[in-house]
Design a protein around this motif. Sequence first.
Motif, PDB file in Angstrom:
ATOM      1  N   VAL A 250     -16.598  -3.324 -60.801  1.00 49.82           N
ATOM      2  CA  VAL A 250     -17.883  -2.614 -60.641  1.00 49.82           C
ATOM      3  C   VAL A 250     -18.884  -3.568 -59.992  1.00 49.82           C
ATOM      4  N   PRO A 251     -20.030  -3.066 -59.514  1.00 48.24           N
ATOM      5  CA  PRO A 251     -20.974  -3.944 -58.802  1.00 48.24           C
ATOM      6  C   PRO A 251     -21.511  -5.076 -59.681  1.00 48.24           C
ATOM      7  N   ILE A 252     -21.783  -6.176 -59.012  1.00 48.12           N
ATOM      8  CA  ILE A 252     -22.413  -7.335 -59.666  1.00 48.12           C
ATOM      9  C   ILE A 252     -23.765  -7.580 -59.009  1.00 48.12           C
ATOM     10  N   VAL A 253     -24.781  -7.803 -59.841  1.00 50.33           N
ATOM     11  CA  VAL A 253     -26.082  -8.251 -59.334  1.00 50.33           C
ATOM     12  C   VAL A 253     -26.349  -9.628 -59.935  1.00 50.33           C
ATOM     13  N   ILE A 254     -27.087 -10.447 -59.202  1.00 50.32           N
ATOM     14  CA  ILE A 254     -27.335 -11.792 -59.736  1.00 50.32           C
ATOM     15  C   ILE A 254     -28.707 -11.875 -60.401  1.00 50.32           C
ATOM     16  N   ALA A 255     -28.752 -12.698 -61.447  1.00 51.28           N
ATOM     17  CA  ALA A 255     -30.038 -13.066 -62.046  1.00 51.28           C
ATOM     18  C   ALA A 255     -30.612 -14.190 -61.199  1.00 51.28           C
ATOM     19  N   GLY A 256     -31.923 -14.306 -61.204  1.00 51.62           N
ATOM     20  CA  GLY A 256     -32.536 -15.365 -60.410  1.00 51.62           C
ATOM     21  C   GLY A 256     -32.431 -16.723 -61.091  1.00 51.62           C
ATOM     22  N   GLY A 257     -32.625 -16.715 -62.417  1.00 46.55           N
ATOM     23  CA  GLY A 257     -32.648 -17.987 -63.151  1.00 46.55           C
ATOM     24  C   GLY A 257     -33.974 -18.695 -63.008  1.00 46.55           C
ATOM     25  N   LYS A 258     -33.965 -19.999 -63.359  1.00 49.40           N
ATOM     26  CA  LYS A 258     -35.202 -20.790 -63.328  1.00 49.40           C
ATOM     27  C   LYS A 258     -35.823 -20.807 -61.943  1.00 49.40           C
ATOM     28  N   LYS A 259     -37.138 -20.984 -61.890  1.00 51.33           N
ATOM     29  CA  LYS A 259     -37.857 -20.992 -60.608  1.00 51.33           C
ATOM     30  C   LYS A 259     -37.341 -22.122 -59.713  1.00 51.33           C
ATOM     31  N   LEU A 260     -37.021 -21.744 -58.491  1.00 51.27           N
ATOM     32  CA  LEU A 260     -36.580 -22.693 -57.470  1.00 51.27           C
ATOM     33  C   LEU A 260     -37.597 -22.689 -56.337  1.00 51.27           C
ATOM     34  N   PRO A 261     -37.590 -23.689 -55.463  1.00 55.87           N
ATOM     35  CA  PRO A 261     -38.379 -23.563 -54.226  1.00 55.87           C
ATOM     36  C   PRO A 261     -37.947 -22.283 -53.491  1.00 55.87           C
ATOM     37  N   GLU A 262     -38.900 -21.625 -52.815  1.00 53.30           N
ATOM     38  CA  GLU A 262     -38.613 -20.299 -52.252  1.00 53.30           C
ATOM     39  C   GLU A 262     -37.397 -20.289 -51.326  1.00 53.30           C
ATOM     40  N   LEU A 263     -37.270 -21.307 -50.456  1.00 52.24           N
ATOM     41  CA  LEU A 263     -36.124 -21.310 -49.529  1.00 52.24           C
ATOM     42  C   LEU A 263     -34.804 -21.387 -50.315  1.00 52.24           C
ATOM     43  N   ASP A 264     -34.791 -22.147 -51.380  1.00 50.42           N
ATOM     44  CA  ASP A 264     -33.561 -22.260 -52.185  1.00 50.42           C
ATOM     45  C   ASP A 264     -33.222 -20.928 -52.852  1.00 50.42           C
ATOM     46  N   ALA A 265     -34.246 -20.247 -53.355  1.00 47.22           N
ATOM     47  CA  ALA A 265     -33.999 -18.948 -54.015  1.00 47.22           C
ATOM     48  C   ALA A 265     -33.498 -17.930 -52.994  1.00 47.22           C
ATOM     49  N   LEU A 266     -34.069 -17.953 -51.786  1.00 51.63           N
ATOM     50  CA  LEU A 266     -33.631 -17.015 -50.745  1.00 51.63           C
ATOM     51  C   LEU A 266     -32.206 -17.354 -50.287  1.00 51.63           C
ATOM     52  N   THR A 267     -31.903 -18.643 -50.234  1.00 49.88           N
ATOM     53  CA  THR A 267     -30.545 -19.055 -49.855  1.00 49.88           C
ATOM     54  C   THR A 267     -29.540 -18.580 -50.900  1.00 49.88           C
ATOM     55  N   MET A 268     -29.926 -18.688 -52.168  1.00 52.01           N
ATOM     56  CA  MET A 268     -29.041 -18.198 -53.236  1.00 52.01           C
ATOM     57  C   MET A 268     -28.815 -16.685 -53.091  1.00 52.01           C
ATOM     58  N   ALA A 269     -29.885 -15.948 -52.822  1.00 47.86           N
ATOM     59  CA  ALA A 269     -29.757 -14.489 -52.665  1.00 47.86           C
ATOM     60  C   ALA A 269     -28.855 -14.171 -51.471  1.00 47.86           C
ATOM     61  N   TYR A 270     -29.058 -14.869 -50.368  1.00 46.70           N
ATOM     62  CA  TYR A 270     -28.248 -14.632 -49.162  1.00 46.70           C
ATOM     63  C   TYR A 270     -26.767 -14.917 -49.444  1.00 46.70           C
ATOM     64  N   ASN A 271     -26.506 -16.070 -50.050  1.00 43.53           N
ATOM     65  CA  ASN A 271     -25.108 -16.446 -50.332  1.00 43.53           C
ATOM     66  C   ASN A 271     -24.454 -15.450 -51.282  1.00 43.53           C
ATOM     67  N   ALA A 272     -25.209 -14.995 -52.269  1.00 33.67           N
ATOM     68  CA  ALA A 272     -24.649 -14.049 -53.241  1.00 33.67           C
ATOM     69  C   ALA A 272     -24.260 -12.740 -52.548  1.00 33.67           C
ATOM     70  N   ILE A 273     -25.129 -12.253 -51.655  1.00 34.39           N
ATOM     71  CA  ILE A 273     -24.820 -11.000 -50.934  1.00 34.39           C
ATOM     72  C   ILE A 273     -23.605 -11.206 -50.028  1.00 34.39           C
ATOM     73  N   GLN A 274     -23.595 -12.339 -49.324  1.00 36.07           N
ATOM     74  CA  GLN A 274     -22.457 -12.623 -48.437  1.00 36.07           C
ATOM     75  C   GLN A 274     -21.140 -12.693 -49.204  1.00 36.07           C
ATOM     76  N   ARG A 275     -21.225 -13.094 -50.466  1.00 42.81           N
ATOM     77  CA  ARG A 275     -20.001 -13.257 -51.268  1.00 42.81           C
ATOM     78  C   ARG A 275     -19.757 -12.095 -52.225  1.00 42.81           C
ATOM     79  N   GLY A 276     -20.351 -10.953 -51.910  1.00 44.13           N
ATOM     80  CA  GLY A 276     -19.936  -9.739 -52.602  1.00 44.13           C
ATOM     81  C   GLY A 276     -20.865  -9.179 -53.656  1.00 44.13           C
ATOM     82  N   ALA A 277     -22.029  -9.814 -53.893  1.00 38.64           N
ATOM     83  CA  ALA A 277     -22.972  -9.229 -54.863  1.00 38.64           C
ATOM     84  C   ALA A 277     -23.612  -7.988 -54.233  1.00 38.64           C
ATOM     85  N   ASN A 278     -23.994  -7.048 -55.089  1.00 42.99           N
ATOM     86  CA  ASN A 278     -24.677  -5.827 -54.613  1.00 42.99           C
ATOM     87  C   ASN A 278     -26.175  -5.887 -54.874  1.00 42.99           C
TER      88      ASN A 278
END
Length: 293
Positions: A220-248
Amino acid sequence: MADLDGVKDSKEFHTGVPQQAADFFLKGSSHYDWGLKNRLSRIFDPQSGNTVMLAFDHGYFQGPTTGLERIDLSIVPLIPWADTLMLTRGVLRSLIPPASRPSIVLRASGGPSILKELSNEEIALDIEDAVRLNAAALAVQVFVGGEHETKSIHNLTRLVDQGLRYGIATLAVTAVGKDMVRDAKYFRLATRICAELGAQYVKTYYVEEGFETVTSCCPVPIVIAGGKKLPELDALTMAYNAIQRGANGGDMGRNIFQSDAPIAMLQAVRAIVHGGETAARAFEMYNTLKNEA
Ligand code: R5P
């Protein structure tokens, strides 16, 4: 007066056109009933297949954490940019305008505060109240490997049973104990258990190594939690990588509401999740919007 002859003449039976059954866009969800599919379609955008959930339920065990001291001031202005709000029913009733458009995912487990053993949760919501509040899904914490593992899994299965009665989805949230290793092996185990036991989607943490194995073996679909505050570019990179690797999509909280420019950050995350933008372009967008505000 009705033109009965005209109505008869205008009938088009299209006898040569086979009726098509519309397929459902969401992973693992094709065999659900109409109401459940409709609710899932209000969480996940049928165009992109993904969701941007705004999580601000942290107060259910942490109290007024940083950024959530005044939800009326910090969160209400963000509502138009979220697909879904993940929150407690207390905050929903007291602070969220009922005319808000995003779908609602209600926190449905609770009990211990940060002063106690967090895995000792119970179901903290009656399904009737979820129906009354027009919830699209109910969120329950699942502590695989935790002290009260079995109890938290029982909470999940009871919510799945209750949700299925009314066509309301269950979101299983994999909660990782302090002493546990956050790696792909653990998240494969935890997310798969949640899906096998009936969760319609699962929230988990992103891990750099092997995240694609977590999404690929979860039916079934997986969504990611953000977790602790990161610098904005790092958080966006995490979101991008998660989507590229199959998160919905993502169910992000602190990386949005603790950002210097939460609306700009939410829009940048949307560009990645729905628009397929890279992290670098989304970060440019974040800076532009932040400077315009
Ligand atoms: C925590 O248990 C809450 O359910 C939050 O909704 C979740 O952790 C997501 O928020 P954040 O992105 O701040 O980790």
